[in-house]
Design an enzyme around this catalytic site. Sequence first.
Site, PDB file in Angstrom:
ATOM      1  N   HIS A 171     -83.965   0.671 -58.680  1.00  0.00           N
ATOM      2  CA  HIS A 171     -83.388   1.218 -59.905  1.00  0.00           C
ATOM      3  C   HIS A 171     -83.244   2.727 -59.780  1.00  0.00           C
ATOM      4  CE1 HIS A 171     -84.004   2.903 -64.124  1.00  0.00           C
ATOM      5  NE2 HIS A 171     -82.795   2.358 -64.146  1.00  0.00           N
ATOM      6  N   SER A 172     -82.084   3.252 -60.166  1.00  0.00           N
ATOM      7  CA  SER A 172     -81.838   4.694 -60.174  1.00  0.00           C
ATOM      8  C   SER A 172     -82.117   5.288 -58.792  1.00  0.00           C
ATOM      9  CB  SER A 172     -82.696   5.341 -61.271  1.00  0.00           C
ATOM     10  OG  SER A 172     -82.393   6.701 -61.427  1.00  0.00           O
ATOM     11  N   MET A 173     -82.967   6.298 -58.711  1.00  0.00           N
ATOM     12  CA  MET A 173     -83.240   6.949 -57.434  1.00  0.00           C
ATOM     13  C   MET A 173     -83.989   6.047 -56.468  1.00  0.00           C
ATOM     14  SD  MET A 173     -81.784   9.874 -57.617  1.00  0.00           S
ATOM     15  CE  MET A 173     -82.492  10.835 -56.283  1.00  0.00           C
ATOM     16  N   THR A 200     -77.779   3.489 -59.542  1.00  0.00           N
ATOM     17  CA  THR A 200     -78.196   4.467 -58.539  1.00  0.00           C
ATOM     18  C   THR A 200     -77.060   5.443 -58.264  1.00  0.00           C
ATOM     19  OG1 THR A 200     -79.723   2.936 -57.472  1.00  0.00           O
ATOM     20  CG2 THR A 200     -78.935   4.776 -56.153  1.00  0.00           C
TER      21      THR A 200
END
Length: 836
Positions: A171-173, A200
């Site tokens: 998730h995300s970074m 991301t």
Amino acid sequence: FLGPGLAAALFYGAVAALVLLGVRDVLFLYEENRCSMTYMYEYPEYLKIKLPKKISRRFPAYELYLYGEGNYAEENKNLILTGIPVLFLPGNAGSYKQVRSLGSIALRKAEDIDFKYHFNFFTVSFNEELVALYGGSLQRQTRFVHECIKVILKLYKDQEFAPSSVAIVGHSMGGLVARALPTLKNFKPEFINLLITQATPHVAPVMPLDKYLTDFYTAVNNHWILKAQDVRNLTTLSVAGGFRDYQVRSGLAFLPRLSQHSRALFVVSSAVPRTWASTDHLSIVWCKELILATIRAFFDLIDETTKQITEDPKMRMLVLNHHFVRHPAKFFEEDPETLTELKGTLIWMKIKSSKWTYTVYNESDGKYFMFPLSNHRNTYSHVHCQNSMLVRKYLLSIVTLKLQEYPSLSDLVVYVPAINGNKFTLDCEFFKEDSRMVQLPVTHLFSFGRYNALLLQNLKTAFVVPSFTEISAKLHIAQPENDSTVAVLNIYSSSDCQYEVTIKTSFSQVLGQVIRFHGVSLPVYVVSNILLAYGGQISALISTGHCSDFVPALTRAAKPYKVDPFVNVVKFLLGFNWFKDIWNVLFLPELDAVLLNKQDMWFPLVSLILFLFGTGIAYWGGILFSSSLRLLSSLWLSLTRPSGLPKDSKLMTPRRAFMAILLVFVSCTTCGAFAILIIYLHYIPLRIQTSLFTFMGHNTVYFLFTMSPETASPTTNTAIDNVVNSLKIHITIINLLTWIVLLCLPSLIYWFKNLRYNIRLDPDPCRTMAIILVSTLGILMNSSTTKVKSSKLSKIAAQLPLPLSVAVVAFGPMHLYRVPYFVICSLLLHVLCCIV
């Protein structure tokens, strides 16, 4: 006629209002949250995996967990695992507990098939680090994940169907950290064969606040492009959240230059079949509709022979396309049969008309409707069928076939199953595309565009008549220069009704797109404007002996033609090899406008618009800042009641020298941003004490407001002028320092949050800057304009802010961490003017 001050206030007020209008569109004007919440049937448990001491010592803040619920969690406490390993990586400030939605739904589905197959969901705790704002820990996180993968695989080494790889959901970074794994020297590419990322930012950092962050992105993206063989067996799916996710716009989630590869896929959650919903940055990890699609894909990826995720890359792409791109409303089949036998004694009906409608209600027997195509091929180009249940859970609502693509097809058969208590209407019609296709120009503020409208009739709608519907259409990524395709709008209408369709440009949504794509660059243009005002103040001081206030100086000096043309000319010249060679010989970094152009985010007016936005923010920010300082100084004056003007003092006293040395020590042993904040907080009250409202007569008259030249002696007038001029310069300097502090604040927050693990931030993006700035401000905080006016370097000091302002715009939009260094250059020359 309006005075120049009022006219400027109205103009920059309008500019600031446009900025607020764009921010409002980004933050508030999006579709409602249509995701269902994911609930756990049993209490979620997180079993901490004991890591080798060597790993624990290297990464004291990080941990590895195994997710479980109820009896399943109890059975796994001895870590005798027989499932398929999946590793969840949280993102910026993310919690390892965010895995529970995936883990819980996967467990329920495994129970439905009596645990014929099941998944073990592992999750990593990164101590909720702010890696989107501080890139110094990204490499450390990547190395820890590598160690975790090796630990996870060792847990299965004695099992019958031991996995050789781990699937990753980031998730995300966390998704970027997963993509960084192949860049490690000792990483084996076969350790991961499937990567799913959620919201991301793959293309570039959302906020490029330090060099470690941008260097990490460059290393990862270059590796995936230049060393594609390292990821040739890795299947990657990137899911973006759509317009509800204002933290990571969907265009950043596109995998860079991977459209040419056959093992990478990019989708937006609102376009995922059976999801059809935009998600914000956090809800993408718990949106039930999207999680269900992900878990269905996981189970369809299982190889029955190995009882692990299939090693066949083509198979993996087929499954992901099935669930995330083109879901045909049936279970996934690896080799679907091209021939289907229509069994049963159902009623067959032949339909010869070109338009046909059938209403179904509470019928116990199904029916087949056959449409002979030979009667329609010469007259029509397409056939279109749809039912009236255009609801998310019903997938096969619309089918449009191009007859030319099926030359051997003799008949079209529509099967209507038995309906128990439900009612819906089925419509089919043959049509000629040319008669339904209308090509219209799209009104656009900054460029020209067009779209095709395909009108399809026979849909029975339940709209209230008359009714009005407004649909917004915005792009997630800009159209590439070499792409000539046009957007197609399909309008499904009823032949019984009349419609009026109006295409128009929404000014507020255009502003929203400017903020969405370029809002991060606004600090660059604000600082560029303040530097121009700073140079204008010094020029006025040299030529007239008086320094103007910040706001009038900004109004006179902040002109777009002083900055924009230089950037555009350099960008144009960089298209020639001879100029590019000179550029490289001078070791100049790549122009940020060129980088934006590579991402299809640059158009001629963007810099001009952002410059005006920056001027408006700087204008009203300056007014607010000056008003705040006046208020603070009034409070200080009422408390201290000074008796006269301060005496001239040395630029550097032993006390300030000691403080500068102490802050240098602080920046080297703790955090550079912390030292910058201390010197900033010390600078403001010192300037209030020495420059602001410092003279008070016996009758308690404040000279800045009421004292006239006739009531003061020449000596007093000279002293007052010096104090007032110094005050105005220092207000601008404090304004610049405020933006430096804001740009350094993320690393300070990161350091403070991780203080219990290490008192020293390492690496520290602000350490060098802090050492220079502390030494500079130690001298500058007691400087006066008298020495600046008589300095040999004063003319250079007045001219330098202009090229620095251009440099900020040229090299800062995609590298915000460079902006403070350009400001420091100007302050250093100011210090030299006080000495030379």
